[in-house]
Motif scaffolding. Sequence first.
Motif, PDB file in Angstrom:
ATOM      1  N   LYS A 244       0.828  -1.193   0.000  1.00  0.00           N
ATOM      2  CA  LYS A 244       0.000   0.000   0.000  1.00  0.00           C
ATOM      3  C   LYS A 244       0.865   1.246   0.000  1.00  0.00           C
ATOM      4  CE  LYS A 244      -3.353  -2.239   3.041  1.00  0.00           C
ATOM      5  NZ  LYS A 244      -4.080  -2.101   4.289  1.00  0.00           N
ATOM      6  N   GLY A 245       0.423   2.248  -0.754  1.00  0.00           N
ATOM      7  CA  GLY A 245       1.089   3.538  -0.726  1.00  0.00           C
ATOM      8  C   GLY A 245       2.346   3.616  -1.548  1.00  0.00           C
TER       9      GLY A 245
ATOM     10  N   LYS B 145       2.952   5.254  -7.459  1.00  0.00           N
ATOM     11  CA  LYS B 145       2.908   6.678  -7.760  1.00  0.00           C
ATOM     12  C   LYS B 145       1.699   6.936  -8.643  1.00  0.00           C
ATOM     13  CE  LYS B 145       7.880   7.467  -7.480  1.00  0.00           C
ATOM     14  NZ  LYS B 145       9.069   7.935  -8.194  1.00  0.00           N
ATOM     15  N   ARG B 146       1.064   8.062  -8.421  1.00  0.00           N
ATOM     16  CA  ARG B 146      -0.093   8.403  -9.227  1.00  0.00           C
ATOM     17  C   ARG B 146       0.321   8.707 -10.655  1.00  0.00           C
ATOM     18  NH1 ARG B 146      -4.680   9.318  -7.406  1.00  0.00           N
ATOM     19  NH2 ARG B 146      -5.186  11.131  -8.663  1.00  0.00           N
TER      20      ARG B 146
ATOM     21  N   PRO C  72      -7.352  12.741  -4.688  1.00  0.00           N
ATOM     22  CA  PRO C  72      -7.031  11.388  -4.212  1.00  0.00           C
ATOM     23  C   PRO C  72      -7.777  10.996  -2.944  1.00  0.00           C
ATOM     24  CG  PRO C  72      -5.223  12.888  -3.741  1.00  0.00           C
ATOM     25  CD  PRO C  72      -6.175  13.645  -4.599  1.00  0.00           C
TER      26      PRO C  72
ATOM     27  N   GLY D 143      -2.471   4.733  -9.248  1.00  0.00           N
ATOM     28  CA  GLY D 143      -2.119   4.777  -7.835  1.00  0.00           C
ATOM     29  C   GLY D 143      -3.213   4.392  -6.866  1.00  0.00           C
ATOM     30  N   TYR D 144      -4.270   3.774  -7.360  1.00  0.00           N
ATOM     31  CA  TYR D 144      -5.381   3.409  -6.475  1.00  0.00           C
ATOM     32  C   TYR D 144      -5.160   2.045  -5.839  1.00  0.00           C
ATOM     33  CZ  TYR D 144      -8.336   7.331  -7.779  1.00  0.00           C
ATOM     34  OH  TYR D 144      -8.839   8.590  -7.938  1.00  0.00           O
TER      35      TYR D 144
ATOM     36  N   SER E 233      -6.378   1.851   3.170  1.00  0.00           N
ATOM     37  CA  SER E 233      -5.070   2.488   3.140  1.00  0.00           C
ATOM     38  C   SER E 233      -5.264   4.000   3.142  1.00  0.00           C
ATOM     39  CB  SER E 233      -4.288   2.063   1.890  1.00  0.00           C
ATOM     40  OG  SER E 233      -4.865   2.649   0.735  1.00  0.00           O
TER      41      SER E 233
ATOM     42  N   GLY F  56      -4.006   6.132   0.908  1.00  0.00           N
ATOM     43  CA  GLY F  56      -3.967   6.735  -0.416  1.00  0.00           C
ATOM     44  C   GLY F  56      -5.287   6.637  -1.151  1.00  0.00           C
TER      45      GLY F  56
END
Length: 265
Positions: A3-4, A7-8, A114, A189-190, A208, A210
Amino acid sequence: MAKGERKRAVRGRAGRMKGGRGSGKATSGHVRLWGRHPVEAALMNPARQHRKLWATREGIAALDGELPPDFPVEFADVTDLARLVAKDAPHQGLVLECEPLEDVFLDNVANGDPARPIILLDQVTDPHNVGAILRSAAAFGAAAIVTQDRHAPPEGGVLAKSASGALETVPWVRVVNLARALGELAEAGYWRIGLAGEAEATLAEALSAGPLAIVLGAEGEGMRYNIAQHCDALARLPITSAIESLNVSNAAAIALYAVSTRGGG
């Protein structure tokens, strides 16, 4: 991938994810809405092109705001309006014929805020359920709902009435392939969580910090295997053994509430 760590995706990448309201329209290509909240929301939506409003005088008086002086209105009585809508539909003296909303593409919402989750529905076909999910999405600030074009109800009066105006405010992305859409969201990034009653982790444990995509399957059958395989985690709502499962629209509302309160005290 943890998780996290993703990168978007960079805004403005070439191409658009496929999707839109290309199917399920009425034969005429128009949409007919009824009831005060759906009609009022459609009239206030600058993106909606209107064709004609049938109404009782009481229905017009109940609207919030005045119609433009040249707006095409045909006054009718209650029984006449009943012939324009689904059987026993609560039209509340208002029936609006309009154009379908313009297509919405996944990259328009995937590169947005986000903090706002995206809801994906796997073969949820009941317009009452999809409408109710749109309403919850509006209430809890979801970025959009995503459905597969061939396995979702069309934009229309029953769905709009259940959405109580949210059809006009929550982006609805219709895609050709839901698994592919989940892959695109991963690239953006999801963290993708599929709700499944048999999952070991609870939703709270799977959340998470994000961007989040929440996936819900049809009642009874649940998510298809291929869709579950495209999720980063499966999670369940911690309901008691007194009931086997929740209606999908209720599950969506609870999930959206959980997302809205993550990290809270």
